[in-house]
Scaffold this active site. Structure first.
Site, short mmCIF file in Angstrom:
data_model
loop_
_atom_site.label_atom_id
_atom_site.label_comp_id
_atom_site.label_asym_id
_atom_site.label_seq_id
_atom_site.Cartn_x
_atom_site.Cartn_y
_atom_site.Cartn_z
N GLN A 1 14.18 63.82 40.98
CA GLN A 1 14.65 62.47 41.30
C GLN A 1 15.23 61.81 40.05
O GLN A 1 14.56 61.71 39.02
CB GLN A 1 13.55 61.59 41.86
CG GLN A 1 14.21 60.30 42.37
CD GLN A 1 13.25 59.25 42.79
OE1 GLN A 1 12.46 58.76 41.99
NE2 GLN A 1 13.32 58.87 44.06
N CYS B 1 13.46 51.80 43.64
CA CYS B 1 12.43 51.31 42.72
C CYS B 1 12.73 49.88 42.29
O CYS B 1 13.82 49.60 41.80
CB CYS B 1 12.35 52.21 41.48
SG CYS B 1 11.12 51.63 40.31
N ASN C 1 9.49 57.13 54.90
CA ASN C 1 8.43 57.03 53.91
C ASN C 1 7.82 55.64 54.00
O ASN C 1 8.48 54.69 54.37
CB ASN C 1 9.02 57.27 52.50
CG ASN C 1 8.09 56.84 51.39
OD1 ASN C 1 8.37 55.88 50.67
ND2 ASN C 1 6.99 57.52 51.22
N GLY C 2 6.53 55.56 53.64
CA GLY C 2 5.87 54.26 53.55
C GLY C 2 4.66 54.15 54.45
O GLY C 2 4.80 54.14 55.67
N GLY D 1 3.45 59.60 49.84
CA GLY D 1 3.27 59.37 48.42
C GLY D 1 1.81 59.20 48.07
O GLY D 1 1.11 60.16 47.74
N ARG D 2 1.33 57.96 48.18
CA ARG D 2 -0.02 57.66 47.70
C ARG D 2 -1.10 58.46 48.40
O ARG D 2 -2.06 58.90 47.76
CB ARG D 2 -0.28 56.15 47.86
CG ARG D 2 0.53 55.33 46.88
CD ARG D 2 0.53 53.86 47.24
NE ARG D 2 1.28 53.60 48.46
CZ ARG D 2 1.54 52.39 48.93
NH1 ARG D 2 1.09 51.33 48.29
NH2 ARG D 2 2.25 52.23 50.03
C1 LIG Z 1 2.31 54.86 40.93
C2 LIG Z 1 3.54 55.00 41.79
C3 LIG Z 1 4.72 55.46 41.22
C4 LIG Z 1 5.87 55.61 42.00
N1 LIG Z 1 6.99 56.13 41.43
C5 LIG Z 1 8.06 56.40 42.21
C6 LIG Z 1 9.18 57.10 41.70
O1 LIG Z 1 9.22 57.51 40.53
N2 LIG Z 1 10.24 57.31 42.53
C7 LIG Z 1 10.22 56.90 43.85
O2 LIG Z 1 11.17 57.14 44.58
N3 LIG Z 1 9.17 56.26 44.36
C8 LIG Z 1 8.08 56.02 43.57
N4 LIG Z 1 7.00 55.40 44.12
C9 LIG Z 1 7.05 54.94 45.52
C10 LIG Z 1 6.59 56.05 46.46
O3 LIG Z 1 7.45 57.18 46.34
C11 LIG Z 1 6.65 55.59 47.91
O4 LIG Z 1 7.98 55.25 48.24
C12 LIG Z 1 5.75 54.39 48.19
O5 LIG Z 1 4.50 54.51 47.52
C13 LIG Z 1 5.51 54.26 49.68
O6 LIG Z 1 5.05 55.47 50.25
P1 LIG Z 1 3.48 55.80 50.44
O7 LIG Z 1 2.90 54.70 51.26
O8 LIG Z 1 3.44 57.14 51.14
O9 LIG Z 1 2.87 55.85 49.07
C14 LIG Z 1 5.83 55.25 43.37
C15 LIG Z 1 4.64 54.82 43.94
C16 LIG Z 1 3.50 54.70 43.16
C17 LIG Z 1 2.21 54.24 43.81
#
Ligand SMILES: Cc1cc2nc3c(=O)[nH]c(=O)nc-3n(C[C@H](O)[C@H](O)[C@H](O)COP(=O)(O)O)c2cc1C
Length: 316
Positions: free
Chosen positions: A52, A82, A193-194, A215-216
């Site tokens: 990315q 972001c 996502n989300g 992600g998380r």
């Molecule tokens: C600590 C942290 C760092 C993240 N860094 C990135 C990143 O580098 N690039 C990105 O596209 N999203 C980043 N995200 C966002 C996640 O990719 C994702 O879009 C967001 O957390 C929602 O998805 P989730 O609910 O499955 O976590 C980050 C999220 C967290 C918690």
């Protein structure tokens, strides 16, 4: 995910799923082109792997795309989601949603130089610009530029006033908007996502869309990945137990320690693997208390593992 994931994390995750697509954290074009470290390093076991990129200069992105392709990345993804201040100052991330022509130029510049897919990750809107039409304008430019697929984090971002963390929690999720996008642009591959926390939820999204990104939840509960191949990729190969996953990680830890990596930088990603099971706390505690000690090696991991009862599987 910035500050959370790295190549050690991806190696560990890959031990649980052969098919899930893994992504690097966002790496800026500035770091790649002018940084001192090797920001593109990864282990071959991490494939299929997406780099990315964060940036908004088409020429710099194209240069990074070439370097990444030469290094063997399977795909490139441009971050248009972001919301952090640091990122806004550099004019990349979510603020680019307001510059669809520039984003399209970035994608086209990368596509012109590489054969691997170029994809984009975005939000559904920013600030007051959160109408469906606003999102469609961006998507149409991305399609014209040849974007191979789109990942949509199904909430908007507030660029001023909310921290990145708040921007992952406060703006409400709107999955229906992403479904609608797929209905209106059926030729574009779209992943959502989300807030997705289970493979059952993922399956529901897959009735409407082409992919799901977690992600998380995966970071905090990594063994979720162990079900992915069978549940979503129709690959019924036997999945290693949690204990076996950690044992499979030991040779990698040895190798990395030999290269000067500090144990805690690898084990921090494994803290959640026994989440919800007896011994989970003892596992986390032993690693947290010992992995940072000078000279700590695989014996620390083995001792932590011995604190977690190994389930006896009865095949009778
Ligand atoms: C600590 C942290 C760092 C993240 N860094 C990135 C990143 O580098 N690039 C990105 O596209 N999203 C980043 N995200 C966002 C996640 O990719 C994702 O879009 C967001 O957390 C929602 O998805 P989730 O609910 O499955 O976590 C980050 C999220 C967290 C918690």
């Amino acid at each position: 995910m910035l500050d959370w994931t790295d190549r050690h994390c991806r190696y560990f995750h890959r031990l649980m799923s052969r098919h899930a697509q893994l992504y690097t954290e966002m790496v800026t074009t500035g770091a790649i082109l002018h940084g001192k470290g090797d920001y593109l390093a990864f282990s071959p076991e991490e494939h299929p792997l997406v780099l990315q990129l964060g940036g908004s200069d088409p020429a710099a992105l194209a240069r990074c795309a070439v370097l990444a392709e030469q290094r063997g990345y399977d795909e490139l993804n441009l971050n248009v989601g972001c919301p952090s201040d640091r990122v806004q100052n550099g004019m990349f991330g979510a603020c680019l949603m307001a510059e669809p022509a520039l984003v399209a130029e970035c994608v086209a510049a990368m596509k012109a130089e590489v054969a691997i897919p170029v994809t984009v990750k975005t939000r559904i809107g920013i600030d007051e610009q959160d109408s469906y039409g606003f999102l469609c304008t961006l998507v149409e430019r991305l399609i014209e530029a040849g974007t191979d697929s789109l990942i949509v984090h199904a909430r908007k971002a507030w660029l001023k006033g909310l921290s990145p963390r708040e921007n992952r929690e406060i703006p409400p999720l709107d999955y229906e908007r992403v479904y609608r996008l797929k209905r209106d642009y059926p030729g574009l591959t779209i992943a959502i996502n989300g807030g997705i926390k289970s493979l059952d939820e993922a399956r529901v999204h897959l009735e409407h869309l082409d992919g799901v990104m977690l992600g998380r939840e995966v970071y905090q509960n990594p063994y979720l990945l162990a079900e992915v191949d069978a549940a979503l990729f129709n690959d019924g190969r036997e999945v290693p137990s949690r204990h076996q996953v950690i044992r499979n990680l030991l040779p990698y830890i040895e190798r990395e320690l030999g290269r000067g990596t500090y144990l805690g930088n690898i084990t921090r990603h494994t803290l959640g693997i026994f989440q919800g099971l007896p011994g989970a706390r003892a596992w986390r505690r032993h690693l947290s208390e010992n992995a940072h000690r000078p000279g700590a090696g695989t014996e620390v991991v083995e001792a932590a593992l011995a604190k977690v009862p190994e389930a006896v599987v009865d095949y009778s």
